[in-house]
Write a protein that holds these residues in place. Structure first.
Motif, PDB file in Angstrom:
ATOM      1  N   TYR A 410     -72.013 115.988  49.030  1.00 15.72           N
ATOM      2  CA  TYR A 410     -71.433 114.696  48.609  1.00 15.72           C
ATOM      3  C   TYR A 410     -72.512 113.618  48.572  1.00 15.72           C
ATOM      4  O   TYR A 410     -72.608 112.847  47.611  1.00 15.72           O
ATOM      5  N   ASP A 411     -73.340 113.586  49.617  1.00 15.12           N
ATOM      6  CA  ASP A 411     -74.399 112.574  49.692  1.00 15.12           C
ATOM      7  C   ASP A 411     -75.459 112.776  48.609  1.00 15.12           C
ATOM      8  O   ASP A 411     -75.981 111.803  48.048  1.00 15.12           O
ATOM      9  N   LEU A 412     -75.778 114.028  48.318  1.00 16.73           N
ATOM     10  CA  LEU A 412     -76.758 114.299  47.251  1.00 16.73           C
ATOM     11  C   LEU A 412     -76.233 113.842  45.894  1.00 16.73           C
ATOM     12  O   LEU A 412     -76.968 113.262  45.089  1.00 16.73           O
ATOM     13  N   TYR A 417     -76.150 110.246  41.198  1.00 13.39           N
ATOM     14  CA  TYR A 417     -75.347 109.592  40.156  1.00 13.39           C
ATOM     15  C   TYR A 417     -74.659 108.315  40.618  1.00 13.39           C
ATOM     16  O   TYR A 417     -73.940 107.680  39.841  1.00 13.39           O
ATOM     17  N   GLY A 418     -74.866 107.947  41.876  1.00 13.71           N
ATOM     18  CA  GLY A 418     -74.195 106.764  42.406  1.00 13.71           C
ATOM     19  C   GLY A 418     -72.874 107.135  43.050  1.00 13.71           C
ATOM     20  O   GLY A 418     -72.284 108.170  42.730  1.00 13.71           O
ATOM     21  N   PRO A 419     -72.366 106.291  43.964  1.00 14.21           N
ATOM     22  CA  PRO A 419     -71.098 106.598  44.661  1.00 14.21           C
ATOM     23  C   PRO A 419     -69.910 106.697  43.710  1.00 14.21           C
ATOM     24  O   PRO A 419     -68.908 107.348  44.021  1.00 14.21           O
ATOM     25  N   SER A 473     -62.861 107.953  29.625  1.00 18.72           N
ATOM     26  CA  SER A 473     -63.357 108.215  30.979  1.00 18.72           C
ATOM     27  C   SER A 473     -64.145 107.013  31.478  1.00 18.72           C
ATOM     28  O   SER A 473     -65.003 106.493  30.766  1.00 18.72           O
ATOM     29  N   VAL A 474     -63.839 106.577  32.688  1.00 16.44           N
ATOM     30  CA  VAL A 474     -64.480 105.398  33.283  1.00 16.44           C
ATOM     31  C   VAL A 474     -65.100 105.794  34.626  1.00 16.44           C
ATOM     32  O   VAL A 474     -64.441 106.423  35.459  1.00 16.44           O
ATOM     33  N   THR A 475     -66.356 105.425  34.800  1.00 15.73           N
ATOM     34  CA  THR A 475     -67.037 105.678  36.075  1.00 15.73           C
ATOM     35  C   THR A 475     -67.334 104.347  36.759  1.00 15.73           C
ATOM     36  O   THR A 475     -68.094 103.538  36.225  1.00 15.73           O
TER      37      THR A 475
END
Length: 734
Positions: A410-412, A417-419, A473-475
């Protein structure tokens, strides 16, 4: 009810072998049935008819390919060694070798894609992930397939490539059972040994509660094959079944020993204990069951299922207490009596010393009621303050310990790509039939979404089969538990207009809808439960102020419990001490579960303590003396019961599973606050201050209310009549 239970206890004492053997037979039969049909837990945590659910249905309709249920996926997250990148020939060769070995599990694996094939390398090309897709759902992927993955990632590890696991398939086991719960049982045994000054008597409630727990859990496991039950329900049922099972057996045994001390026969003592303490146990069990069944009021399917499973566990505990416990008492006889005490325990507890008219704490409270009441109320109010900024959510890999591969993966992914990678949203843009150029309208709305604060990327609008519905799709820039992500979801929905309706779905949006729905359900459920508790206690105690004080005390202990959990888990205080890896939102269904369970337990303690006060007040008319008598007779039992509950719940708090851990913590401190601050401090203090007015009830109300004999007064009157009749016959014979 008291007389019926008296007759039941008397009958059970005469058929002890049949009862015990029948119980063992039922346990074995359920065990065999459970092994043969297996278990089928469902982890669907959602609320029907939410916007995210509606959007998901529309998405499946417009994009037929989304209907196909993909199998479980494992993401192998790679980080290149220092000075190298994932697209280098050397690193790629090692990654491909690893994936080719995993692909040999062809009976289970559908497809494998490398980071380069997926085009997901980070900007610096240091991090990327491969995807292994299985033919079966994530929870059906076998341990052997998981072992193949874990075995072969050693190839990349040995090459200096950090490799962690993510995706839908779980690798870090978080079992609810084990040594942690055993610690709670051991502590409970010690408390019982001190209470009874007997190791034999201490072992019996543990044994009978484990039998009841096994029957309850096997029933739940079998039930999973017929109804949808979430796996976390097993932990809820375990906590409740074990805790109330021990407590209910405790109440029966204490009364049995009291009757033996008064020179009643073993069979009469069992019958009286079942009719008196058994009545209180049945009433207590019913209040807990009502609280759990009341979860159906929330209209949340998985919460309703959790309530049902918990209720089954408590119901079995009640049956064990009023049927099996008396049978075991009949079998053991005087070995369970008050005079069969352990010398060492008697010396430690000072039980052989002369007993006074009340305990020291009771006298302290009665002498200083204002001080005790104010300190108790202020303490609980202060601890309730953090509750007002509580944030709800669901645990994910980001809340796990850094010792787990899922957390490191998860941290990688966050680093690469950001949280916001973990909180991607799917926007369904539904255009009105009057719109002539639907594609243009959807494209324009997608551009507006880009302008929302904290939005990182927005993909072009993809048309569905009707040409009127589009997928975007929204990030976000922020993670799934961040309040800014929640604001993005609401801001997108607020941009709906006459031409285009915007619906937001995806796991993050579904979790947000679930948390908000549960918060609304909490308010509704709490009001109904508090109102019901008030009416129930008015009937039991035939008073207005005593029930009012009881429910207000429940509200105080509930607020303090949730406030303390927020203070630790969400605000991040004492995380290391309690074993939480990092701060996180509060488990979204926790408040509702705590209300349901704590309600039942709080009413149990209230009834066991105050009913003795009422009995004394009716006989003497002295309110102060009634408080002292209640504290002396029931204070030690409530103390032991509370400590047993705390020890059992603490055992669950020590487990690694974040859901079970936070529930164990909430219930541990819930019982601590309610039993020891509210019931054993604030309640006697307020009762002392109220004096005789505490027992006021209008005459017209007294006439219409049913009379519930939960203390079995009718039994004791009946026994006195029998004693008088025996004495009369003895005199006539002389």
């Amino acid at each position: 009810m008291a007389k019926a239970l008296y007759k039941l206890g008397y009958w059970v004492a005469g058929h002890k072998i049949k009862i015990i053997s029948g119980t063992i037979a039922i346990l074995i039969a359920l065990g065999v049935l459970a092994v043969n049909i297996g278990m089928s837990f469902s982890d669907k945590m959602s609320i029907p008819n939410t916007e995210s659910a509606d959007a998901g249905e529309l998405l499946q309709k417009e994009f037929p390919s989304s209907k196909e249920k993909s199998g479980g996926q494992v993401q192998l997250v790679f980080k290149a060694p220092k000075g190298e990148t994932l697209d280098s020939q050397k690193v790629n060769k090692v990654i491909e070798e690893t994936l080719n070995e995993i692909k040999k599990d062809d009976r289970a694996v559908t497809s494998i894609a490398t980071p380069v094939q997926l085009g997901n390398l980070s900007e610096n090309k240091k991090i990327g992930y491969a995807t292994v897709t299985y033919k079966v759902a994530a929870d059906k992927v076998t341990d052997s397939s998981k072992k193949i993955v874990k075995k072969n990632i050693k190839i990349t590890h040995d090459a200096g490539i950090q490799t962690e696991l993510a995706g839908t398939v779980a690798f870090s086991k978080t079992e609810a059972g084990g040594s942690a719960e055993s610690i709670g049982i051991i502590i409970a045994f010690i408390i019982l040994a001190v209470t009874f000054t007997s190791f034999l008597a201490a072992g019996m409630p543990i044994l009978t509660s484990i039998i009841g727990l096994a029957i309850g859990l096997l029933t739940v496991v079998i039930g999973t094959n017929f109804i949808d039950i979430p796996s976390v329900s097993l932990s809820v049922a375990s906590m409740l079944g074990l805790a109330v099972g021990i407590d209910y057996a405790l109440f029966i045994i204490v009364r049995f020993r009291q009757q033996l001390k008064e020179n009643y026969s073993i069979r009469e003592s069992i019958a009286i204990a079942t009719g008196t303490a058994g009545s209180a146990v049945v009433f207590a069990g019913i209040t807990v069951i009502i609280g759990l069944l009341g979860l159906s009021i929330t209209e949340v399917p998985f919460l309703t299922a959790m309530g049902y499973t918990g209720a089954v566990s408590v119901l079995v505990a009640v049956f064990i207490a009023v049927i099996v416990v008396p049978a075991v008492l009949a079998l053991m006889g005087h070995k369970m009596g008050p005079y069969k005490s352990n010398r060492l325990l008697s010396k430690i507890t000072g039980r052989n010393k002369k007993q006074t008219s009340s305990n020291k704490w009771g006298k302290f409270v009665v002498k200083r009621p204002v001080l005790v009441a104010i300190l108790g109320i202020v303490l609980l109010v202060v601890m309730s303050v953090p509750f007002f900024h509580m944030q709800l959510g669901l645990p994910d890999n980001g809340t796990k310990s850094v010792e787990t591969t899922e957390r490191r993966g998860y941290d990688l992914l966050s680093e690469a790509y950001g949280p916001g990678y973990h909180s991607s949203l799917v926007v369904v843009a539904k255009t009105d039939n009057s719109v002539k150029n639907a594609q243009k309208a959807a494209t324009e709305i997608a551009e507006e979404i880009k302008d929302i604060s904290n939005v990182k990327t927005v993909t072009p609008a993809i048309p569905g089969s009707s040409g009127k519905v589009f997928m975007i799709s929204v990030t976000p820039k922020t993670g799934p538990s961040d309040l800014k992500t929640k604001d993005i979801v609401h801001n997108i929905r607020d941009k709906s207009n006459k031409e285009v309706e915007l619906l937001v779905t995806g796991q993050t949006a579904a979790d947000i809808d679930l948390s908000e729905g549960l918060l609304q359900a909490l308010v509704k459920f709490a009001i109904i439960i508090v109102g019901f508790a008030f009416l129930l206690l008015v009937i039991v105690f035939r008073s207005l102020l005593v029930p009012l004080k009881a429910v207000l005390g429940f509200v105080l202990s509930l607020g303090a419990t949730l406030g303390f959990v927020v203070f630790v888990v969400q605000d991040g205080h004492f995380l290391d001490f309690f074993g939480f890896p990092n701060s996180s939102p509060i488990l979204n269904f926790l408040p509702v579960i705590v209300v349901a369970i704590l309600f039942g337990l709080a009413m149990d303690y209230e009834v066991f303590l105050v009913s003795r006060m009422r009995e004394e007040y009716i006989h003497t008319g002295d309110a102060r003396k009634a408080v002292l008598a209640g504290m002396k007779s029931s204070g030690n039992v409530v103390t032991a019961a509370g400590l047993i509950m705390i020890s059992v719940f603490t055992g669950f708090m020590l487990t690694p599973d974040p859901m079970v851990k936070i529930m164990g913590m909430a219930l541990t401190f819930g019982v601590l606050f309610d039993a020891f601050i509210v019931r054993l401090a604030i309640v006697p203090a307020v009762m002392t201050l109220l004096g005789k007015s505490a027992w006021y009830l209008p005459r017209w109300m007294d006439k219409i209310l049913p009379n519930i004999d939960i203390e079995g007064e009718s039994i004791m009157k009946m026994m006195k009549r029998k004693e008088k009749e025996k004495e009369r016959k003895r005199k006539l014979s002389i």
